[in-house]
Design an enzyme around this catalytic site. Structure first.
Site: not given
Length: 355
Positions: A142, A196, A199, A206, A252
């Site tokens: 990162d 996913c 869903c 959020c 989330c």
């Protein structure tokens, strides 16, 4: 010399010894990701993270970022503290319902992951060098224009969830990603299929509606961006939605069904520090700069600085005051004349929430 497949197997074994949960290998052709990246930048979804636009397509071209790169070794490291309970998602949602409690994102409660990951990736690269001899490489965590999630998903670490994070069926999404760009041709790992389905829990939960569409995040509305990356005043319309989150947001991920499989870290580095967990907003708001530097030494939180720390807590205190927590007013009054104009403005806004 050791064969490439055998080398990858050996790298996986070394990685486990160093605390990594999984290793994968990706190629360097990310051209199919360039259009999506360009569109995301064109829409301004990166906000003030100008470095994302500054490097342009180099983010999707590993061989341009580090000339000579032929393969990318991707690494995953779980970060839930070792003391995490089995019902940790419910526990964390409970904390959000206590307006006087300060919430720091789970990943930031322990040691700075940049330091932990980078150091262990360097050790892993050193082990590889002992086996194959001198080789060209560069380690990332990162810390540069790298499409981490794209590389991770292409190398079998998981699939991109609708919240844009990488998900794994056996580990959820509570892990850090890192890479070693190498000048050796290694066999690429097979990607995994997405799971996913229909869903949309992450989109619906959020608080600021930052996930504007499946697989599309407007960082300018994301609480993690607002409390960490964003340097100026937090937009007025978003302040009430931040609640008691003072550094990052996990919603989330908390709601994601796959995170019931999230793994605890094998390392003590990510255990929650006393100063950053289960603390009241008023306590943290009273920190002087020297207190902030002392309690956040070796933590990712130190990167935002004392001024932004106070800004974030002032917003949370305003939300607590609106919820009827009168002790928030007392705390806010102590910084009504703060030297920072940014802090003073947020304090005045917060005090107005009790009127």
């Amino acid at each position: 010399m050791i064969g490439s497949h055998q080398l990858v197997s050996q790298v996986r074994a070394w990685a486990r010894e160093l605390g990594f949960s999984q290793i994968g290998v990706a190629g360097v052709d990310l051209s199919s990701a360039e259009e999506g990246l360009a569109q995301w930048l064109a829409q301004g979804f990166h906000g003030e993270m100008h470095y994302m636009a500054a490097h342009g397509t180099r983010r999707a071209r590993p061989a341009e970022l580090v000339p000579g790169t032929v393969s990318v070794i991707t690494a995953r490291m779980d970060y839930l503290p070792r003391s995490t309970s089995d019902d940790w998602q419910a526990v964390e949602f409970d904390r959000l319902r206590r307006p006087g409690e300060a919430i720091v994102s789970a990943y930031a409660r322990g040691r700075d992951y940049h330091k932990v990951m980078r150091g262990r990736l360097q050790k892993l690269a050193g082990r590889i060098g002992e086996e194959v001899g001198r080789f060209g490489h560069r380690v990332f965590t990162d810390s540069a224009p790298v499409l981490e999630a794209e590389l991770a998903s292409r190398s079998g670490q998981g699939w991109r969830g609708k919240h844009t994070l990488v998900l794994d069926r056996d580990a959820g999404s509570m892990f850090f990603l890192g890479e070693i760009y190498v000048d050796m041709a290694l066999p690429a790992s097979a990607p995994v299929s997405a799971h996913c389905g229909s869903c949309s829990a992450c989109i619906e939960v959020c608080p600021t509606r930052a996930i504007v569409a499946p697989y599309r995040l407007d960082a300018r509305r994301c609480i993690s961006y607002l409390t960490i990356e964003h340097a100026g005043p937090i937009p007025l319309e978003l302040r009430p939605l931040i609640g008691n989150r003072i550094y990052g947001c996990d919603d989330c991920q908390l709601i994601c069904p796959w995170n019931k499989f999230a793994k605890k870290s094998a390392l003590p580095d990510f255990d929650a520090r006393d100063g950053l967990s289960r603390r009241q907003l008023g306590e943290l708001f009273a920190w002087r700069e020297e207190d902030f530097l002392r309690f956040t030494e070796g933590s990712a939180i130190r990167r935002i600085g004392h001024e932004r720390w106070l800004r974030n807590i002032a917003v949370a205190l305003g939300n607590a005051l609106r919820a009827g927590r009168q002790e928030a007013r007392v705390a806010l009054e102590t910084r009504r004349d703060d030297p920072s104009a940014l802090v003073r403005e947020h304090v005045e806004w917060a005090l107005a929430q009790g009127e």
